[in-house]
Design an enzyme around this catalytic site. Structure first.
Site, PDB file in Angstrom:
ATOM      1  N   GLU A 178      61.261  84.501 -59.664  1.00 47.61           N
ATOM      2  CA  GLU A 178      62.301  84.123 -58.696  1.00 47.61           C
ATOM      3  C   GLU A 178      63.020  85.345 -58.116  1.00 47.61           C
ATOM      4  O   GLU A 178      63.969  85.856 -58.698  1.00 47.61           O
ATOM      5  CB  GLU A 178      63.337  83.196 -59.365  1.00 47.61           C
ATOM      6  CG  GLU A 178      64.438  82.776 -58.399  1.00 47.61           C
ATOM      7  CD  GLU A 178      65.476  81.829 -59.005  1.00 47.61           C
ATOM      8  OE1 GLU A 178      65.380  81.502 -60.201  1.00 47.61           O
ATOM      9  OE2 GLU A 178      66.379  81.434 -58.273  1.00 47.61           O
ATOM     10  N   LYS A 220      59.199  81.390 -56.841  1.00 52.13           N
ATOM     11  CA  LYS A 220      60.404  80.613 -56.495  1.00 52.13           C
ATOM     12  C   LYS A 220      61.282  81.445 -55.560  1.00 52.13           C
ATOM     13  O   LYS A 220      62.185  82.153 -56.006  1.00 52.13           O
ATOM     14  CB  LYS A 220      61.149  80.255 -57.772  1.00 52.13           C
ATOM     15  CG  LYS A 220      62.484  79.569 -57.551  1.00 52.13           C
ATOM     16  CD  LYS A 220      63.023  78.935 -58.828  1.00 52.13           C
ATOM     17  CE  LYS A 220      64.410  78.370 -58.590  1.00 52.13           C
ATOM     18  NZ  LYS A 220      64.848  77.473 -59.650  1.00 52.13           N
ATOM     19  N   SER A 262      67.390  76.072 -53.938  1.00 50.71           N
ATOM     20  CA  SER A 262      68.181  75.506 -52.837  1.00 50.71           C
ATOM     21  C   SER A 262      69.262  76.474 -52.374  1.00 50.71           C
ATOM     22  O   SER A 262      69.681  76.406 -51.210  1.00 50.71           O
ATOM     23  CB  SER A 262      68.750  74.134 -53.195  1.00 50.71           C
ATOM     24  OG  SER A 262      69.591  74.160 -54.316  1.00 50.71           O
ATOM     25  N   GLY A 263      69.762  77.311 -53.251  1.00 51.27           N
ATOM     26  CA  GLY A 263      70.576  78.465 -52.853  1.00 51.27           C
ATOM     27  C   GLY A 263      71.902  78.202 -52.164  1.00 51.27           C
ATOM     28  O   GLY A 263      72.434  79.113 -51.538  1.00 51.27           O
ATOM     29  N   ARG A 293      71.336  72.881 -57.642  1.00 47.63           N
ATOM     30  CA  ARG A 293      72.423  72.142 -56.999  1.00 47.63           C
ATOM     31  C   ARG A 293      71.935  71.005 -56.106  1.00 47.63           C
ATOM     32  O   ARG A 293      72.525  69.919 -56.108  1.00 47.63           O
ATOM     33  CB  ARG A 293      73.289  73.114 -56.175  1.00 47.63           C
ATOM     34  CG  ARG A 293      74.179  73.951 -57.035  1.00 47.63           C
ATOM     35  CD  ARG A 293      74.688  75.165 -56.318  1.00 47.63           C
ATOM     36  NE  ARG A 293      73.661  76.189 -56.160  1.00 47.63           N
ATOM     37  CZ  ARG A 293      73.835  77.344 -55.530  1.00 47.63           C
ATOM     38  NH1 ARG A 293      74.997  77.604 -54.966  1.00 47.63           N
ATOM     39  NH2 ARG A 293      72.867  78.235 -55.460  1.00 47.63           N
TER      40      ARG A 293
HETATM   41  P1  13P Z   1      69.826  76.330 -56.808  1.00 48.61           P
HETATM   42  O1  13P Z   1      68.794  75.366 -56.311  1.00 48.61           O
HETATM   43  O2  13P Z   1      71.163  75.659 -57.085  1.00 48.61           O
HETATM   44  O3  13P Z   1      69.934  77.553 -55.961  1.00 48.61           O
HETATM   45  O4  13P Z   1      69.375  76.807 -58.241  1.00 48.61           O
HETATM   46  C1  13P Z   1      68.062  77.145 -58.454  1.00 48.61           C
HETATM   47  C2  13P Z   1      67.964  78.167 -59.513  1.00 48.61           C
HETATM   48  O5  13P Z   1      67.291  77.982 -60.487  1.00 48.61           O
HETATM   49  C3  13P Z   1      68.694  79.455 -59.347  1.00 48.61           C
HETATM   50  O6  13P Z   1      68.257  80.381 -60.284  1.00 48.61           O
END
Ligand code: 13P
Length: 340
Positions: A178, A220, A262-263, A293
């Site tokens: 990620e 990711k 989703s960020g 989120r």
């Molecule tokens: P979000 O989808 O809330 O960004 O979280 C994904 C995630 O695993 C961040 O490390």
């Protein structure tokens, strides 16, 4: 690489038939922030009850292929003595584990950070593998704006991600890789494109140098969007086109699955943007979701720490899981959002 077929089949299972990943691996600090926002006290019991509620939801089946857990959760039991990780498996999903230890500062930078946790990673991988984890996650964070990111920060972080990925594969688990180019800030969508594309190119180079098996990782990334404080209104078509173009120019075709974070996007944006990519493009990788989120926020609000609200919260989570599955198949439509 050892047990290549096993690892490849784990990846396939996680994203089969439009399934995606539930990121439920918030550290205690992060989940406490999320709980605070809806006035829930962040006790170990509340954290367990909340996550157990999600994992027992009917919408886990058919929609969620993997759940990323935090260290506390992979060992937790429900009141009837069932391990939470076994509940996940009974729903047809695989348990995974966050193995990074969060962020630490880079010398000479007030903003840029690197991810901690490589020192004892091999030992912890062996431990989590024994506990039943099938895959892992490591998040690298790249900030944008005010002349950032620096190449130095990108290289340090991508080197760590590549080293993490080879250690995890040596321990017979699939690494979720990620590299999050953060949405926070005033940057334009084209700046996000450039920063993400440099980050991904460097990542691919280091993964290749480390002889990581591309067939047995999940990427990711962030989608390509303008910054959260930028007033440009990106359409789903623009985000889809720029995100897929960026991935096509920098990501190895051997990687089987790209599951977006989703960020900070709203529930509907995260679903609609993923759907648009799958409607408009046929890509070498499956394009699916690994949302925290955007899968959880409506359910968390409805639950509010009260057992009376479990059904309502589970319905909200199940709905989002189902909408995102449809988006991963390019079959979502706004008219299906009857719960909103
Ligand atoms: P979000 O989808 O809330 O960004 O979280 C994904 C995630 O695993 C961040 O490390």
């Amino acid at each position: 690489m050892k047990n290549e077929t096993d690892l490849t089949s784990i990846t396939q299972q996680i994203v089969s038939a439009g399934k995606g990943i539930l990121a439920a691996d918030e550290s205690t600090g992060t989940i406490t922030k999320r709980f605070d926002a809806v006035n829930i006290s962040s006790t170990e019991r509340n954290r367990r009850d909340y996550r157990e509620m999600l994992f027992r939801s009917i919408g886990m089946k058919q929609n969620i292929g993997g759940v990323i857990l935090f260290d506390e959760t992979i060992k937790q039991e429900s009141d009837d003595g069932t391990l939470l990780k076994d509940i996940i498996e009974s729903q047809g999903a695989l348990p995974g584990i966050k193995v990074d230890k969060g962020l630490k500062s880079i010398t000479n930078s007030e903003v840029e950070k690197i991810t901690d946790g490589l020192d004892d990673l091999d030992r912890r991988c062996k431990y989590y593998h024994k506990l039943g984890a099938k895959f892992t996650k490591w998040r690298a964070l790249i900030n944008q704006g005010n002349n950032l990111p620096t190449r130095h920060c990108i290289e340090l972080n991508m080197r760590l991600l590549a080293d993490y990925a080879s250690t995890v594969q040596e321990n017979n688990m699939v690494p979720i890789v990620e590299p999050e180019v953060l949405m926070d800030g005033k940057h334009t969508i084209d700046e996000c494109y450039r920063n993400t594309s440099v980050t991904l190119e460097i990542l691919m180079k280091f993964l290749d140098e480390n002889k990581v098996d591309f067939n047995a990782i999940i990427l990711k990334p962030n989608m390509i969007t303008s910054g959260s404080e930028n007033n440009d209104a990106d359409t789903a078509e623009t985000i889809a086109e720029k995100t897929v173009a960026c991935l096509l120019s920098s990501v190895s075709e051997k990687i089987p699955a790209v599951t977006f974070l989703s960020g900070g996007q709203s529930d509907l944006q995260a679903t609609s943007n993923l759907d648009m990519m799958n409607k408009l493009f046929k890509t070498p990788w499956k394009l699916s979701f690994s949302y925290g989120r955007a899968l959880q926020q409506s359910a968390l609000k409805l639950w509010s720490g009260n057992a009376k609200n479990i059904q309502l919260a589970q319905d909200a989570f199940s709905h989002r899981a189902n909408m995102n599955k449809l988006a991963a198949l390019g079959k979502w439509d706004k008219s299906l959002e009857t719960n909103e």
